[in-house]
Design a protein around this motif. Sequence first.
Motif, mmCIF file in Angstrom:
data_model
loop_
_atom_site.group_PDB
_atom_site.id
_atom_site.type_symbol
_atom_site.label_atom_id
_atom_site.label_comp_id
_atom_site.label_asym_id
_atom_site.label_seq_id
_atom_site.Cartn_x
_atom_site.Cartn_y
_atom_site.Cartn_z
ATOM 1 N N ARG A 28 0.840 -1.170 -0.096
ATOM 2 C CA ARG A 28 -0.124 0.093 -0.047
ATOM 3 C C ARG A 28 0.948 1.161 0.167
ATOM 4 O O ARG A 28 2.221 1.167 0.243
ATOM 5 C CB ARG A 28 -0.962 0.035 1.318
ATOM 6 N N GLU A 29 0.200 2.245 -0.226
ATOM 7 C CA GLU A 29 1.141 3.629 -0.223
ATOM 8 C C GLU A 29 0.030 4.667 0.339
ATOM 9 O O GLU A 29 -0.809 4.732 0.340
ATOM 10 C CB GLU A 29 1.103 3.817 -1.648
ATOM 11 N N TYR A 30 1.013 5.417 0.865
ATOM 12 C CA TYR A 30 0.671 6.801 1.747
ATOM 13 C C TYR A 30 1.395 7.951 1.217
ATOM 14 O O TYR A 30 2.284 7.984 0.944
ATOM 15 C CB TYR A 30 0.680 6.692 3.231
ATOM 16 N N GLN A 31 0.438 9.078 1.013
ATOM 17 C CA GLN A 31 0.890 10.372 0.591
ATOM 18 C C GLN A 31 0.678 11.488 1.363
ATOM 19 O O GLN A 31 -0.412 11.531 2.065
ATOM 20 C CB GLN A 31 0.294 10.616 -0.727
ATOM 21 N N SER A 32 1.225 12.522 1.768
ATOM 22 C CA SER A 32 0.894 13.720 2.264
ATOM 23 C C SER A 32 2.107 14.773 1.729
ATOM 24 O O SER A 32 3.041 14.537 1.438
ATOM 25 C CB SER A 32 1.336 13.347 4.003
ATOM 26 N N LYS A 33 1.380 15.693 2.052
ATOM 27 C CA LYS A 33 2.510 17.141 1.697
ATOM 28 C C LYS A 33 3.400 17.571 2.868
ATOM 29 O O LYS A 33 4.294 18.275 2.478
ATOM 30 C CB LYS A 33 1.816 18.254 1.178
ATOM 31 N N ARG A 34 2.855 16.933 4.040
ATOM 32 C CA ARG A 34 3.631 17.297 5.187
ATOM 33 C C ARG A 34 4.526 16.034 5.613
ATOM 34 O O ARG A 34 3.653 14.876 5.929
ATOM 35 C CB ARG A 34 3.010 17.843 6.240
ATOM 36 N N PHE A 35 5.707 15.944 5.793
ATOM 37 C CA PHE A 35 6.498 14.755 6.318
ATOM 38 C C PHE A 35 5.948 14.235 7.690
ATOM 39 O O PHE A 35 5.721 12.877 7.935
ATOM 40 C CB PHE A 35 7.816 15.001 6.288
ATOM 41 N N ASP A 36 5.513 15.060 8.300
ATOM 42 C CA ASP A 36 5.110 14.623 9.793
ATOM 43 C C ASP A 36 3.965 13.946 9.949
ATOM 44 O O ASP A 36 3.572 13.056 10.537
ATOM 45 C CB ASP A 36 5.236 15.807 11.176
ATOM 46 N N ARG A 37 2.968 14.548 9.071
ATOM 47 C CA ARG A 37 1.895 13.787 8.840
ATOM 48 C C ARG A 37 1.974 12.430 8.140
ATOM 49 O O ARG A 37 1.054 11.692 8.612
ATOM 50 C CB ARG A 37 0.727 14.611 8.102
ATOM 51 N N LEU A 38 2.620 12.282 7.270
ATOM 52 C CA LEU A 38 3.015 10.913 6.573
ATOM 53 C C LEU A 38 3.529 9.997 7.538
ATOM 54 O O LEU A 38 2.883 8.770 7.753
ATOM 55 C CB LEU A 38 3.890 11.205 5.506
ATOM 56 N N LEU A 39 4.316 10.448 8.604
ATOM 57 C CA LEU A 39 4.893 9.541 9.259
ATOM 58 C C LEU A 39 3.861 9.150 10.612
ATOM 59 O O LEU A 39 3.865 8.122 10.952
ATOM 60 C CB LEU A 39 6.213 9.997 10.014
ATOM 61 N N THR A 40 3.106 10.000 10.858
ATOM 62 C CA THR A 40 2.085 9.747 12.060
ATOM 63 C C THR A 40 0.990 8.742 11.422
ATOM 64 O O THR A 40 0.777 7.844 11.830
ATOM 65 C CB THR A 40 1.415 11.156 12.297
ATOM 66 N N GLN A 41 0.630 9.089 10.071
ATOM 67 C CA GLN A 41 -0.293 8.227 9.522
ATOM 68 C C GLN A 41 0.424 6.878 9.391
ATOM 69 O O GLN A 41 -0.414 5.682 9.619
ATOM 70 C CB GLN A 41 -0.828 8.719 8.268
ATOM 71 N N LEU A 42 1.572 6.759 8.797
ATOM 72 C CA LEU A 42 2.084 5.301 8.838
ATOM 73 C C LEU A 42 2.318 4.875 10.007
ATOM 74 O O LEU A 42 2.067 3.432 10.426
ATOM 75 C CB LEU A 42 3.535 5.690 8.302
ATOM 76 N N MET A 43 2.998 5.518 11.236
ATOM 77 C CA MET A 43 2.776 4.785 12.545
ATOM 78 C C MET A 43 1.451 4.198 12.892
ATOM 79 O O MET A 43 1.411 3.254 13.590
ATOM 80 C CB MET A 43 3.356 5.868 13.582
ATOM 81 N N THR A 44 0.447 4.982 12.849
ATOM 82 C CA THR A 44 -0.764 4.808 13.385
ATOM 83 C C THR A 44 -1.217 3.203 12.621
ATOM 84 O O THR A 44 -1.835 2.475 13.237
ATOM 85 C CB THR A 44 -1.957 5.798 13.046
ATOM 86 N N GLU A 45 -1.130 3.383 11.195
ATOM 87 C CA GLU A 45 -1.701 2.044 10.406
ATOM 88 C C GLU A 45 -0.863 0.805 10.901
ATOM 89 O O GLU A 45 -1.409 -0.234 10.999
ATOM 90 C CB GLU A 45 -1.550 2.330 9.097
ATOM 91 N N LEU A 46 0.713 1.013 10.895
ATOM 92 C CA LEU A 46 1.239 -0.115 11.395
ATOM 93 C C LEU A 46 1.208 -0.353 12.740
ATOM 94 O O LEU A 46 0.996 -1.770 13.119
ATOM 95 C CB LEU A 46 2.867 0.390 11.238
ATOM 96 N N GLN A 47 0.889 0.415 13.575
ATOM 97 C CA GLN A 47 0.649 0.029 15.161
ATOM 98 C C GLN A 47 -0.804 -0.707 15.162
ATOM 99 O O GLN A 47 -0.799 -1.862 15.819
ATOM 100 C CB GLN A 47 0.387 1.255 15.983
ATOM 101 N N ALA A 48 -1.687 -0.373 14.459
ATOM 102 C CA ALA A 48 -2.935 -1.082 14.497
ATOM 103 C C ALA A 48 -2.798 -2.471 13.760
ATOM 104 O O ALA A 48 -3.422 -3.426 14.465
ATOM 105 C CB ALA A 48 -4.099 -0.271 13.566
ATOM 106 N N GLU A 49 -1.907 -2.439 12.773
ATOM 107 C CA GLU A 49 -1.726 -3.824 12.326
ATOM 108 C C GLU A 49 -1.028 -4.889 13.212
ATOM 109 O O GLU A 49 -1.110 -6.269 13.298
ATOM 110 C CB GLU A 49 -0.887 -3.648 10.873
#
Length: 56
Positions: free
Chosen positions: A29-50
């Motif tokens: 899967r792929e995640y995108q964001s214009k802000r690097f900190d928001r991309l990392l937060t989204q990535l952390m949340t998704e992987l933590q839930a998984e």
Amino acid sequence: MEESICRIELEIDEQVFIAKVQTDMGGPREYQSKRFDRLLTQLMTELQAEFEPDFE
């Protein structure tokens, strides 16, 4: 012995940060964001839930 559980590639295309993720459970899967900190937060949340066990 080490075991790889996740592969993450970070890229930038123009002004958009992209994280390409692949896990055995969630597949590619792929995640995108214009802000690097928001991309990392989204990535952390998704992987933590998984990867966290379900305690319910």
